[in-house]
Every structure is written in structure tokens, then in C-alpha cells.
Scaffold this active site. Structure first.
Site, mmCIF file in Angstrom:
data_model
loop_
_atom_site.group_PDB
_atom_site.id
_atom_site.type_symbol
_atom_site.label_atom_id
_atom_site.label_comp_id
_atom_site.label_asym_id
_atom_site.label_seq_id
_atom_site.Cartn_x
_atom_site.Cartn_y
_atom_site.Cartn_z
ATOM 1 C CG ASP A 55 -43.151 13.274 -48.847
ATOM 2 O OD1 ASP A 55 -42.633 12.940 -49.936
ATOM 3 O OD2 ASP A 55 -43.151 12.535 -47.845
ATOM 4 C CG HIS A 101 -38.238 4.457 -51.798
ATOM 5 N ND1 HIS A 101 -38.526 3.124 -51.753
ATOM 6 C CD2 HIS A 101 -37.513 4.717 -50.685
ATOM 7 C CE1 HIS A 101 -38.005 2.594 -50.654
ATOM 8 N NE2 HIS A 101 -37.376 3.541 -49.993
#
Ligand code: RIB
Ligand code: CA
Length: 307
Positions: free
Chosen positions: A10, A243
Site C-alpha cells: 500500500d 516495518h
């Protein structure tokens, strides 16, 4: 031999770092990139991915667009402008590209690619689980043909980041996550349990600017925005968590992390919506990452992301 992978993103600042790390890793054969919503809309995540791949000289990697709604047909969340900027990339400027996403949908691409590479394909998802859930719903045979799904998502032993209970990627489509987690597909969960330990320090940005290449300046600009956002919530950090790059790291070298086999359930309603609840189960299908060799991973990432 190179490892066949699909990246599901994303894009997103840390997705961009993950893409750069993956493209610069010769051990990986990126068969395609699929896009979804989260940090920004599907349309913008797709545009960002195409522009980034152009900047990385990887225009041969096809891009497939996901669906702009959750698995249960709900509208997608507002984009997280204060973390990822108006354009999703910390408002860093990237050259526009004429290239478009392919006609095939993200989940159809996953299905056809898994069948072309049975038992020789790893799916890396650094966003919500919608594309994978749709692929499994349409063709459950792929559950037995995928080597591993390595996903950034969840917070099994630590608090969430979007709510006190939930990590953002799971929160954005909890039904999709619950569906994929219960499907039996082999998974490795790279959650906040480990990603919050991996830190990109602000001092790196000066080194990147010093290189003065379009990529190094762009990465420095986007990470500067991202770190400013982090500073508002965790001022003592002086950097940002890696992340999504850790997901790529685990695909490259699983010894970066220590895992435990579990079954994991996702809360889909109520104030704990998006919470990931793990239960030890030696016969479970999910390896949950519980610790990470921070120094070795961060060094590996830094050597690759911006050569
Ligand atoms: O919680 C962190 C995750 O949410 C990362 O994948 C980030 O890009 C956002 O999607
Ligand atoms: Ca992401």
C-alpha cells in the site's frame, strides 16, 4: 537460485523502502507487485509503486491493482496523510510515468502466478490482507501451493499502533486477515512485536543526501517526513521503525528473526477490532516473529536499500 516472490503493498513510505530493498536484492525474483489501500488509496498506491519502480530501474516488474473496498464491501479508511503525506510518499517528488497497471486484478495475478510456480513462490504482504483473501476465496487450491506468506501485520505480544489493540494493516481489513489466518495457508507474521525494534536512525538521511542521486534524495525526503510523524508520537526515537522492510529481510534470511508456531485469531468487531490473538500451537500454520537480530538486519537493509 532466486526466490520467486510477489510483493503486495500500500505504498506508503515504508513500503517504498521495502520495494527498494527487494529490487536491490539479487536473491529475489519479483514476479509482480500487487497494490491495495491503507496508507493511501489503491489508485495512489498504484501510482506510487509505478513511479518508484521507474526510479529503481525496475519497469519490467508488472503492477496489478487491488480493489478499493474491504473484503466485506465496506469503504476504505481515510489515508494516513500525517504519517505518509498527501501523496503517500511523505510528499517526496517522483517523476511521473506513462506506465499503467496491468489489466488483470491483483488477486487473479496471485492465483495465476502461484499456479505457474507451484511450491516455489512466497507472497510478501506489507498491507491489508484483502488481495490474498480474495485469491484464496476464488481458488483455495493455492493454499497448498504457496511456500510462505510473509506479512507485516499484527501485534501479538505488544500493543497496537492504530488503536491500543490493533496494528494498522490488520485493522484496515480485519475480516480479510481473519479469513487468511484461518485458511491454513503457511504464514510468517512480522508484526509490531519485532518491527518496532528495528530502527532507521535520522543520521542516515544525511548520508543519503550526500550521495546526491535521485533515489537517495527521494528516500531521504520521504523518510524525513515519516520520521517527523514518528517524532510526534515517540519523540525519543529519533528515527522510524522499519516495518515493511523487515518482511523483505525475513524472505532473504529467516535467521534475522526468532519465531513461535501459533494459531492466530483476529477480532473483527468492537473496541478490540483488529487485535491479533495468538495461541501456542505446534501444529498451527502461523509462525509469529517474537524477536529479531536488530543490528544484523539493519546493517543488511542499509547495505541494500540505497546502493
Ligand atoms: O503498522 C505499520 C504498517 O501499516 C506498515 O505496513 C505501514 O506501511 C502501514 O501499512
Ligand atoms: Ca505498508
Amino acid at each position: 537460485m532466486r526466490k520467486n516472490v510477489i510483493l503486495d503493498v500500500d505504498t506508503g513510505v515504508d513500503d517504498a523502502l521495502a520495494l527498494a530493498y527487494a529490487v536491490h536484492s539479487p536473491e529475489l525474483h519479483i514476479l509482480g507487485v500487487t497494490t491495495t489501500f491503507g496508507n493511501t488509496s489503491v489508485r495512489e498506491a498504484t501510482r506510487n509503486t509505478l513511479q518508484l519502480l521507474q526510479m529503481l530501474g525496475a519497469e519490467d516488474i508488472p503492477v496489478f491493482k487491488g480493489i478499493e473496498e474491504t473484503l466485506t464491501g465496506c469503504t476504505t479508511p481515510d489515508k494516513t496523510t500525517w504519517i505518509h503525506g498527501e501523496n503517500g510518499l511523505g510528499d517526496a517528488q517522483l517523476l511521473s510515468t506513462e506506465r499503467q497497471a496491468e489489466d488483470m486484478s491483483a488477486h487473479d495475478f496471485m492465483i495465476s502466478t502461484v499456479h505457474k510456480h507451484p511450491n516455489d513462490i512466497t507472497i510478501l504482504t506489507t498491507a491489508n490482507q484483502g488481495n490474498l483473501a480474495r485469491a484464496i476465496q476464488k481458488d483455495s487450491e493455492i493454499i497448498h501451493l504457496v511456500d510462505d506468506v510473509i506479512l507485516m501485520g499484527g501485534a501479538v505480544t505488544v500493543p497496537g499502533n492504530i488503536t491500543p489493540y490493533a496494528e494498522a494493516n490488520i485493522y484496515h481489513d480485519p475480516e480479510a486477515a481473519q479469513f487468511t489466518f484461518q485458511s491454513g495457508i503457511p504464514m510468517t507474521i512480522v508484526g509490531l512485536d519485532v518491527t518496532l525494534k528495528t530502527l532507521l536512525r535520522r543520521t542516515v538521511l544525511d548520508e543519503w543526501r550526500g550521495k546526491d542521486t535521485p533515489l537517495s534524495c527521494c528516500l531521504a525526503d520521504m523518510c524525513n517526513f515519516y520520521m517527523d510523524a514518528y517524532a510526534k508520537i515517540e519523540p525519543e526515537l529519533n528515527g522510524c521503525a522499519l516495518h515493511d522492510p523487515l518482511t523483505v529481510g525475513v524472505a532473504l534470511d529467516s535467521s534475522f528473526v526468532q519465531t513461535k508456531t501459533m494459531t492466530v485469531n483476529v477480532k473483527t468487531t468492537g473496541k478490540e477490532k483488529g487485535r491479533t490473538i495468538g495461541e501456542d500451537n505446534p501444529n498451527g500454520n502461523i509462525n509469529v516473529c517474537l524477536d529479531v537480530d536488530v543490528d544484523r538486519f539493519v546493517e543488511h537493509f542499509l547495505n541494500r536499500v540505497n546502493p
